[in-house]
Design an enzyme around this catalytic site. Structure first.
Site, short mmCIF file in Angstrom:
data_model
loop_
_atom_site.label_atom_id
_atom_site.label_comp_id
_atom_site.label_asym_id
_atom_site.label_seq_id
_atom_site.Cartn_x
_atom_site.Cartn_y
_atom_site.Cartn_z
N GLU A 183 6.09 -89.22 24.04
CA GLU A 183 4.86 -89.95 23.69
C GLU A 183 4.45 -90.90 24.82
O GLU A 183 3.27 -91.15 25.04
CB GLU A 183 5.04 -90.73 22.38
N HIS A 246 -0.17 -82.17 20.51
CA HIS A 246 0.44 -82.13 19.19
C HIS A 246 0.10 -80.89 18.36
O HIS A 246 0.78 -80.62 17.37
CB HIS A 246 0.10 -83.40 18.40
#
Ligand code: NAD
Length: 357
Positions: A183, A246
């Site tokens: 992330e 994602h």
């Protein structure tokens, strides 16, 4: 306590994300007026809850410790019921507060318990994993898992504060650090290339908790998320850019029955999204390739060998980001310039997948 950096999250209910070693003892600044404060944490992290409890007691609060199963086991309905029961037993009232000490799973379930208890009481988040610090604890999203899927039941419940105590990273297993780095790297590509430079300057350090410019990496990744969620509390518009990488990642997780660590899936998803952008003629080849080198430097996987494309493609269809029957991807139009690619050709998708399989 060492130097503390305060990052303000805007929006209808503004709050601070405070970053620094030992900052968790600052909890009393955010529990003013509370008589009871429930401090929920997995048993294994009781050591990180202890200074929080001591600070609360010194500050005149009645601090009550609440046990939460660690990791995903804590994000169940049973665990939520146990937390509610503990809040009832402790007599947590409307003016009282809840503190969550733990990884993203803990901040998610405890945040949801606080969102629902008496229709919402204050929660202070004290994330103890890299992922919790840069992602889960910031932004106000809380959730539990149900048999139907992960994070399907939850609430938006912005915290009263997020205390990012860098000391807690010292015991974080290397695998959890690397998981969270996916992330961090994503934040670098969508908004802050300095993050990529920091990783490239000390690739070995970026692989271990507490290594390299941890503080700068953590702060920069938090700022990226804060900038987006301040502008857009609920998931639409810019918040969607946080989903870079994602769409395929969620499909991999589903196909792998959640046995693949989230960060690993996101890493492959980022390389795929970069390839998609390049094949669509939107991203330059050098920036696309940089995804692979940076993620590789961190120790994250950049391929998903022998992946079943048909199964992944099917899984992407049910992803919440496929709207109106059309697949929707976040891609880059250049470094730190995210955009949307709607309904790409199947050939394009297959070509991008070939680069990660
Ligand atoms: N709400 C959001 O916006 C959001 C965003 C991203 C992820 N999430 C959620 O976050 C969860 C994943 O979070 P995570 O990666 O932090 O995993 P986690 O919370 O499951 O923690 C991983 C493990 O590390 C342990 N741990 C935590 N801190 C430690 C420390 N300092 N030292 C030693 N061990 C420690 C935990 O007890 C756990 O066993 C998922 O459930 C995901 O859905 C939520």
């Amino acid at each position: 306590m060492t130097e503390v950096t305060t990052i303000r999250v805007g929006g209808p209910t503004p709050y601070d994300v405070c970053v620094g070693a030992g900052v968790s003892t600052d909890v009393v600044r955010h529990t003013t007026g509370a008589s009871v404060v429930a401090v929920a944490r997995p048993a294994a992290l009781a050591g990180f809850a202890a200074p929080v409890i001591a600070a609360l007691s010194t500050g005149g609060h009645r601090a009550v410790e609440v046990d939460v199963p660690s990791g995903e086991d804590g994000k169940s309905l049973e665990s939520l019921m146990t937390i509610w029961d503990a809040l009832a037993a402790a007599g947590v009232g409307r003016g009282d507060a809840v503190v969550a000490v733990g990884g993203g799973a803990t901040t998610d379930v405890v945040g949801f318990a606080a969102a629902t208890w008496l229709r919402g009481v204050r929660v202070v988040q004290v994330p103890t994993t890299l992922l919790g610090m840069v992602d889960a604890a910031v932004g106000g999203k809380t959730a539990i898992n149900t048999p139907a899927g992960k994070n399907l039941v939850g609430a938006f419940h912005p915290p009263a504060a997020v205390l990012v105590d860098l000391d807690t990273l010292e015991t974080l297993p290397a695998g959890e650090w690397v998981n969270g780095m996916a992330e961090v790297v994503k934040a670098g590509f969508i908004a802050d290339p300095r993050i990529l430079e920091l990783v490239e300057a000390a690739p070995g350090d970026a692989r271990r908790p507490g290594g390299g410019d941890v503080r700068e990496l953590v702060e920069r990744a938090i700022r990226v998320k804060v900038d987006v969620v301040s502008a857009d509390l609920r998931e639409s518009g810019r918040r969607e850019f946080l989903n870079y990488g994602h769409t395929l990642a969620h499909a991999i997780e589903r196909v792998e029955h959640f046995r693949w660590p989230h960060g690993h899936a996101v890493s492959v998803g980022l390389v795929f999204a970069a390839a998609l952008g390049r094949h669509a003629g939107r991203l330059d080849p050098a920036t696309a390739e940089r995804h692979r080198t940076v993620l590789d430097a961190v120790g994250l996987p950049t391929s998903y060998p022998d992946g079943d494309w048909a199964a992944l493609r099917e899984a992407m269809n049910v992803d919440k980001k496929s709207r109106g029957g059309m697949l929707r991807f976040v891609v880059l139009d250049g470094l730190a310039t995210p955009g949307i690619l709607d309904g790409p050709d199947e050939d394009l998708l297959r070509a991008a997948f070939a680069e990660v399989s």
